[in-house]
Design a protein around this motif. Structure first.
Motif, PDB file in Angstrom:
ATOM      1  N   SER A 155      53.448  55.732  18.162  1.00 16.95           N
ATOM      2  CA  SER A 155      52.173  55.802  19.025  1.00 16.95           C
ATOM      3  C   SER A 155      51.136  55.239  20.054  1.00 16.95           C
ATOM      4  CB  SER A 155      51.368  56.532  17.973  1.00 16.95           C
ATOM      5  OG  SER A 155      51.926  57.191  17.533  1.00 16.95           O
ATOM      6  N   VAL A 156      50.399  55.909  20.689  1.00 16.65           N
ATOM      7  CA  VAL A 156      49.992  55.261  22.057  1.00 16.65           C
ATOM      8  C   VAL A 156      48.384  55.154  21.744  1.00 16.65           C
ATOM      9  CG1 VAL A 156      50.610  56.658  23.636  1.00 16.65           C
ATOM     10  CG2 VAL A 156      49.781  54.683  23.765  1.00 16.65           C
ATOM     11  N   THR A 157      47.544  54.878  22.352  1.00 16.33           N
ATOM     12  CA  THR A 157      46.125  55.077  22.418  1.00 16.33           C
ATOM     13  C   THR A 157      45.908  54.459  24.101  1.00 16.33           C
ATOM     14  OG1 THR A 157      45.257  54.628  20.143  1.00 16.33           O
ATOM     15  CG2 THR A 157      43.634  54.508  21.905  1.00 16.33           C
ATOM     16  N   ILE A 158      45.354  55.745  24.510  1.00 19.33           N
ATOM     17  CA  ILE A 158      44.482  55.301  25.862  1.00 19.33           C
ATOM     18  C   ILE A 158      43.220  55.228  25.932  1.00 19.33           C
ATOM     19  CG2 ILE A 158      46.485  55.731  26.634  1.00 19.33           C
ATOM     20  CD1 ILE A 158      45.256  58.431  27.931  1.00 19.33           C
ATOM     21  N   ARG A 159      42.326  53.898  26.511  1.00 16.20           N
ATOM     22  CA  ARG A 159      40.869  54.445  26.858  1.00 16.20           C
ATOM     23  C   ARG A 159      40.998  54.145  28.546  1.00 16.20           C
ATOM     24  NH1 ARG A 159      38.994  49.533  24.239  1.00 16.20           N
ATOM     25  NH2 ARG A 159      39.399  48.404  25.983  1.00 16.20           N
ATOM     26  N   LEU A 160      40.408  55.600  28.807  1.00 16.10           N
ATOM     27  CA  LEU A 160      39.768  55.797  30.114  1.00 16.10           C
ATOM     28  C   LEU A 160      38.672  54.620  30.805  1.00 16.10           C
ATOM     29  CD1 LEU A 160      41.247  59.569  30.382  1.00 16.10           C
ATOM     30  CD2 LEU A 160      42.380  57.409  30.926  1.00 16.10           C
ATOM     31  N   ARG A 161      38.589  54.102  31.573  1.00 17.51           N
ATOM     32  CA  ARG A 161      37.982  53.775  32.435  1.00 17.51           C
ATOM     33  C   ARG A 161      37.157  54.712  33.497  1.00 17.51           C
ATOM     34  NH1 ARG A 161      39.225  49.328  34.224  1.00 17.51           N
ATOM     35  NH2 ARG A 161      41.321  48.700  33.208  1.00 17.51           N
ATOM     36  N   LEU A 162      35.652  55.292  33.738  1.00 18.53           N
ATOM     37  CA  LEU A 162      35.455  56.044  34.179  1.00 18.53           C
ATOM     38  C   LEU A 162      35.066  55.643  35.433  1.00 18.53           C
ATOM     39  CD1 LEU A 162      34.763  58.635  31.128  1.00 18.53           C
ATOM     40  CD2 LEU A 162      37.675  58.450  33.069  1.00 18.53           C
ATOM     41  N   ALA A 163      35.011  56.478  36.584  1.00 17.14           N
ATOM     42  CA  ALA A 163      33.696  56.510  37.607  1.00 17.14           C
ATOM     43  C   ALA A 163      32.148  55.767  36.916  1.00 17.14           C
ATOM     44  CB  ALA A 163      33.540  57.490  38.426  1.00 17.14           C
ATOM     45  N   GLY A 164      31.399  55.847  37.031  1.00 17.64           N
ATOM     46  CA  GLY A 164      30.120  55.579  36.385  1.00 17.64           C
ATOM     47  C   GLY A 164      30.085  54.875  35.493  1.00 17.64           C
ATOM     48  N   GLY A 165      30.895  53.904  35.379  1.00 17.62           N
ATOM     49  CA  GLY A 165      31.080  53.658  33.898  1.00 17.62           C
ATOM     50  C   GLY A 165      31.633  54.017  32.174  1.00 17.62           C
ATOM     51  N   GLY A 166      31.523  54.840  32.190  1.00 18.21           N
ATOM     52  CA  GLY A 166      31.636  55.099  30.759  1.00 18.21           C
ATOM     53  C   GLY A 166      33.474  55.672  30.589  1.00 18.21           C
ATOM     54  N   GLY A 192      64.075  47.756  24.097  1.00 18.91           N
ATOM     55  CA  GLY A 192      64.556  48.451  25.386  1.00 18.91           C
ATOM     56  C   GLY A 192      63.368  48.293  26.334  1.00 18.91           C
ATOM     57  N   ILE A 193      62.530  49.029  27.235  1.00 24.86           N
ATOM     58  CA  ILE A 193      61.821  49.815  28.038  1.00 24.86           C
ATOM     59  C   ILE A 193      61.632  51.602  29.374  1.00 24.86           C
ATOM     60  CG2 ILE A 193      60.509  48.978  30.781  1.00 24.86           C
ATOM     61  CD1 ILE A 193      61.568  46.244  30.734  1.00 24.86           C
ATOM     62  N   VAL A 194      60.510  51.631  27.614  1.00 25.60           N
ATOM     63  CA  VAL A 194      59.639  52.874  27.990  1.00 25.60           C
ATOM     64  C   VAL A 194      58.654  52.453  29.897  1.00 25.60           C
ATOM     65  CG1 VAL A 194      58.194  52.649  26.064  1.00 25.60           C
ATOM     66  CG2 VAL A 194      59.258  55.086  26.712  1.00 25.60           C
ATOM     67  N   LYS A 195      58.982  53.861  30.468  1.00 21.01           N
ATOM     68  CA  LYS A 195      57.282  53.850  31.152  1.00 21.01           C
ATOM     69  C   LYS A 195      56.764  55.379  30.410  1.00 21.01           C
ATOM     70  CE  LYS A 195      60.503  51.906  34.683  1.00 21.01           C
ATOM     71  NZ  LYS A 195      61.229  52.233  35.523  1.00 21.01           N
ATOM     72  N   LEU A 196      55.383  54.447  30.438  1.00 19.39           N
ATOM     73  CA  LEU A 196      54.443  55.719  30.939  1.00 19.39           C
ATOM     74  C   LEU A 196      53.490  56.137  30.973  1.00 19.39           C
ATOM     75  CD1 LEU A 196      53.428  53.490  26.506  1.00 19.39           C
ATOM     76  CD2 LEU A 196      55.180  55.254  27.286  1.00 19.39           C
ATOM     77  N   LYS A 197      53.471  57.131  31.153  1.00 19.49           N
ATOM     78  CA  LYS A 197      52.537  57.429  32.532  1.00 19.49           C
ATOM     79  C   LYS A 197      51.192  58.529  31.884  1.00 19.49           C
ATOM     80  CE  LYS A 197      52.500  59.768  36.975  1.00 19.49           C
ATOM     81  NZ  LYS A 197      53.821  60.579  38.428  1.00 19.49           N
ATOM     82  N   VAL A 198      50.272  58.608  32.742  1.00 24.25           N
ATOM     83  CA  VAL A 198      48.630  59.583  32.108  1.00 24.25           C
ATOM     84  C   VAL A 198      48.593  59.978  33.355  1.00 24.25           C
ATOM     85  CG1 VAL A 198      46.017  58.756  32.008  1.00 24.25           C
ATOM     86  CG2 VAL A 198      47.360  58.181  31.072  1.00 24.25           C
ATOM     87  N   THR A 199      48.905  61.389  33.087  1.00 30.00           N
ATOM     88  CA  THR A 199      48.171  62.197  34.022  1.00 30.00           C
ATOM     89  C   THR A 199      47.251  63.096  34.007  1.00 30.00           C
ATOM     90  OG1 THR A 199      49.963  63.993  33.574  1.00 30.00           O
ATOM     91  CG2 THR A 199      51.113  62.571  35.673  1.00 30.00           C
ATOM     92  N   GLY A 200      46.097  63.098  35.107  1.00 31.48           N
ATOM     93  CA  GLY A 200      44.889  64.748  34.938  1.00 31.48           C
ATOM     94  C   GLY A 200      43.609  64.001  35.383  1.00 31.48           C
ATOM     95  N   CYS A 201      43.603  62.394  35.669  1.00 32.64           N
ATOM     96  CA  CYS A 201      42.926  61.807  35.049  1.00 32.64           C
ATOM     97  C   CYS A 201      41.863  61.481  36.201  1.00 32.64           C
ATOM     98  CB  CYS A 201      42.463  60.279  34.715  1.00 32.64           C
ATOM     99  SG  CYS A 201      40.578  59.744  34.215  1.00 32.64           S
ATOM    100  N   LEU A 202      40.968  62.435  37.459  1.00 33.63           N
ATOM    101  CA  LEU A 202      40.487  62.259  38.659  1.00 33.63           C
ATOM    102  C   LEU A 202      39.179  61.456  38.719  1.00 33.63           C
ATOM    103  CD1 LEU A 202      40.784  66.338  38.794  1.00 33.63           C
ATOM    104  CD2 LEU A 202      42.444  64.089  39.934  1.00 33.63           C
TER     105      LEU A 202
END
Length: 107
Positions: free
Chosen positions: A81-92, A40-50
């Motif tokens: 479990s899920v690990t996310i890596r946020l690619r931030l403005a400015g390269g971080g 089956g398919i699960v849909k994941l979502k990240v909120t709060g990263c401006l």
């Protein structure tokens, strides 16, 4: 050892442990369901990263580039479990782990 030195040592120990890296992300990771019938398919979502330029998703098989939503094909029963890596403005980047996000259930 005076209070100032102990405080500074504690702070650097805290940084080395990685706690600061997880806390600074400040985002929420959710799944559209807590249980998924396999396959089956699960849909994941990240909120709060401006300041995100992108999000890399890892559900145990390596990071996959994506955006704030991600669909994952659950192929076997178990807890995920899920690990996310946020690619931030400015390269971080910032990494955050969400333990036991959903369960794949055998039908």
């Amino acid at each position: 050892m005076n209070k100032y030195v102990r405080c500074v040592l504690f702070f650097f120990t805290f940084l080395q442990a990685g706690a600061y890296a997880f806390a600074q992300c400040g985002v929420t990771v959710t799944a559209d369901k807590s249980q998924v019938c396999v396959p089956g398919i699960v849909k994941l979502k990240v909120t709060g990263c401006l300041t995100c330029n992108g999000i890399d998703w890892d559900l145990g098989n390596g990071f996959v580039p994506g955006k704030d939503t991600f669909s994952f094909l659950v192929g076997k029963a178990g807890t995920y479990s899920v690990t996310i890596r946020l690619r931030l403005a400015g390269g971080g980047t910032c990494t955050q782990v969400r333990q036991n996000l959903f369960v794949g259930v055998a039908t």
